[in-house]
Motif scaffolding. Structure first.
Motif, PDB file in Angstrom:
ATOM      1  N   LYS A  47      60.381  46.731  50.766  1.00  0.00           N
ATOM      2  CA  LYS A  47      61.247  45.608  50.399  1.00  0.00           C
ATOM      3  C   LYS A  47      62.646  46.085  49.975  1.00  0.00           C
ATOM      4  O   LYS A  47      63.655  45.582  50.461  1.00  0.00           O
ATOM      5  CB  LYS A  47      60.594  44.790  49.258  1.00  0.00           C
ATOM      6  N   SER A  48      62.673  47.059  49.070  1.00  0.00           N
ATOM      7  CA  SER A  48      63.988  47.549  48.617  1.00  0.00           C
ATOM      8  C   SER A  48      64.696  48.316  49.736  1.00  0.00           C
ATOM      9  O   SER A  48      65.926  48.238  49.865  1.00  0.00           O
ATOM     10  CB  SER A  48      63.835  48.434  47.379  1.00  0.00           C
ATOM     11  N   THR A  49      63.926  49.030  50.543  1.00  0.00           N
ATOM     12  CA  THR A  49      64.531  49.759  51.672  1.00  0.00           C
ATOM     13  C   THR A  49      65.188  48.778  52.643  1.00  0.00           C
ATOM     14  O   THR A  49      66.259  49.053  53.189  1.00  0.00           O
ATOM     15  CB  THR A  49      63.469  50.620  52.389  1.00  0.00           C
ATOM     16  N   VAL A 174      68.587  39.625  45.981  1.00  0.00           N
ATOM     17  CA  VAL A 174      68.217  39.668  44.570  1.00  0.00           C
ATOM     18  C   VAL A 174      66.859  40.353  44.440  1.00  0.00           C
ATOM     19  O   VAL A 174      65.847  39.843  44.927  1.00  0.00           O
ATOM     20  CB  VAL A 174      68.158  38.236  43.990  1.00  0.00           C
ATOM     21  N   ASP A 175      66.848  41.535  43.793  1.00  0.00           N
ATOM     22  CA  ASP A 175      65.610  42.316  43.700  1.00  0.00           C
ATOM     23  C   ASP A 175      64.936  42.089  42.343  1.00  0.00           C
ATOM     24  O   ASP A 175      65.497  42.427  41.305  1.00  0.00           O
ATOM     25  CB  ASP A 175      65.927  43.811  43.899  1.00  0.00           C
ATOM     26  N   GLU A 176      63.770  41.493  42.353  1.00  0.00           N
ATOM     27  CA  GLU A 176      62.927  41.268  41.173  1.00  0.00           C
ATOM     28  C   GLU A 176      63.671  40.683  39.976  1.00  0.00           C
ATOM     29  O   GLU A 176      63.676  41.251  38.881  1.00  0.00           O
ATOM     30  CB  GLU A 176      62.225  42.582  40.785  1.00  0.00           C
ATOM     31  N   PRO A 177      64.263  39.486  40.144  1.00  0.00           N
ATOM     32  CA  PRO A 177      65.029  38.896  39.044  1.00  0.00           C
ATOM     33  C   PRO A 177      64.166  38.457  37.869  1.00  0.00           C
ATOM     34  O   PRO A 177      64.634  38.422  36.735  1.00  0.00           O
ATOM     35  CB  PRO A 177      65.703  37.681  39.698  1.00  0.00           C
TER      36      PRO A 177
HETATM   37 MG   LIG Z   1      61.431  47.740  45.421  1.00  0.00          MG
END
Ligand SMILES: [Mg+2]
Ligand SMILES: Nc1ncnc2c1ncn2[C@@H]1O[C@H](COP(=O)(O)OP(=O)(O)OP(=O)(O)O)[C@@H](O)[C@H]1O
Length: 249
Positions: A47-49, A174-177
């Motif tokens: 996901k972050s990649t 937006v990553d893990e808000p």
């Molecule tokens: Mg991640």
């Protein structure tokens, strides 16, 4: 370049390898203009990649990544992509704690000036209006004079979203808000992100299923670097493979 898609974001066949390990393995994903999308999946799913590829932080080995059907994200650097209108919020807030809420927003608005020029720049009435509007948009009305360091964890996240909005991004990542938020803050964050859709194209990565349910949007499930399932939360939750690799754990 001749546009091959009118989508806001178009990823196709994206592969990213780290020492032979495929963090993304032929990932394909398309975002319509103004769409809100939740991306879920187990730790290490990529996901972050995926966000790193969209923002130019990571170059894919193969695949197509287009912004507005015309900007090839695999060839542009991070600053260029940010200036084109793709903004990202990391999990850890990066607000300046010793400054007031207002000053943090002022710096974000002046993002392209040097820090000193930004500090001494006289805000125009239009700038002031935008900052006030943003304060209210992210639920921090009347809190402009508060020291950012004294805000709750949730309020810092909203301030950070406000800072991002002042840079007028077309796409927001937006990553893990919701990580570390209270239930009430989680609900407010979902409402805020929903209100941004339409005007912005928004991708939200999250593990909190109550939060994803509150977003009430299409969900993409990533697993081992590719899309395992896509649909409403109800649909993907009923998918046996999704239950097996993620939700059933
Ligand atoms: Mg991640
Ligand atoms: N710079 C890197 N070097 C080597 N491996 C990496 C690098 N970045 C990511 N990986 C690996 O790629 C895989 C995907 O990582 P990624 O961070 O994209 O997962 P994620 O879905 O965001 O997970 P999480 O839910 O834990 O945040 C993981 O196995 C990770 O260890």
């Amino acid at each position: 370049m001749i546009p091959i898609t009118s989508s806001a974001l178009y990823l196709d066949g994206i592969t990213v390898s780290f020492d032979g390990f495929r963090a993304l393995n032929s990932l394909s994903l398309t975002m319509d203009h103004g769409e809100l999308r939740a991306v879920i999946g187990p730790n290490g799913a990529g996901k972050s990649t995926m966000m790193d590829v969209i923002t130019g932080k990571t170059r894919p080995d193969t695949g197509t990544a287009l912004f507005l059907g015309q900007h090839d994200l695999t060839t542009l650097d991070e600053a260029t992509i940010a200036n084109l209108g793709i903004g990202r919020k990391f999990q850890k807030p990066s607000v300046i704690e010793t400054l007031s809420v207002f000053e943090n927003l002022e710096l974000a608005l002046n993002g392209r000036r040097s820090p000193w020029a930004a500090v001494w720049h006289q805000l125009s009435p239009a700038d002031l209006d935008r900052i006030e509007e943003t304060l209210s948009r992210v639920g921090l009305d009347g809190m402009g004079d508060s020291r950012a360091g004294l805000l709750s964890h949730g309020q810092k996240q909203w301030l950070e979203i406000g800072m991002l909005l002042l840079q007028s991004p077309q796409v927001l990542l937006v990553d893990e808000p919701a990580a570390g938020m209270t239930d009430a803050e989680t609900q407010k964050t979902a409402d805020l992100l929903r209100s941004l859709a339409g005007e912005h194209t928004v991708i939200v990565v999250e593990h909190d299923m109550d939060f994803v349910a509150a977003l009430a949007c299409k969900v993409t499930v990533l697993h081992e670097g590719r899309v395992l399932a896509e649909g409403s939360l109800r649909q993907v939750s009923a998918n046996p493979e999704v239950i097996d690799v993620y939700l059933g754990r």
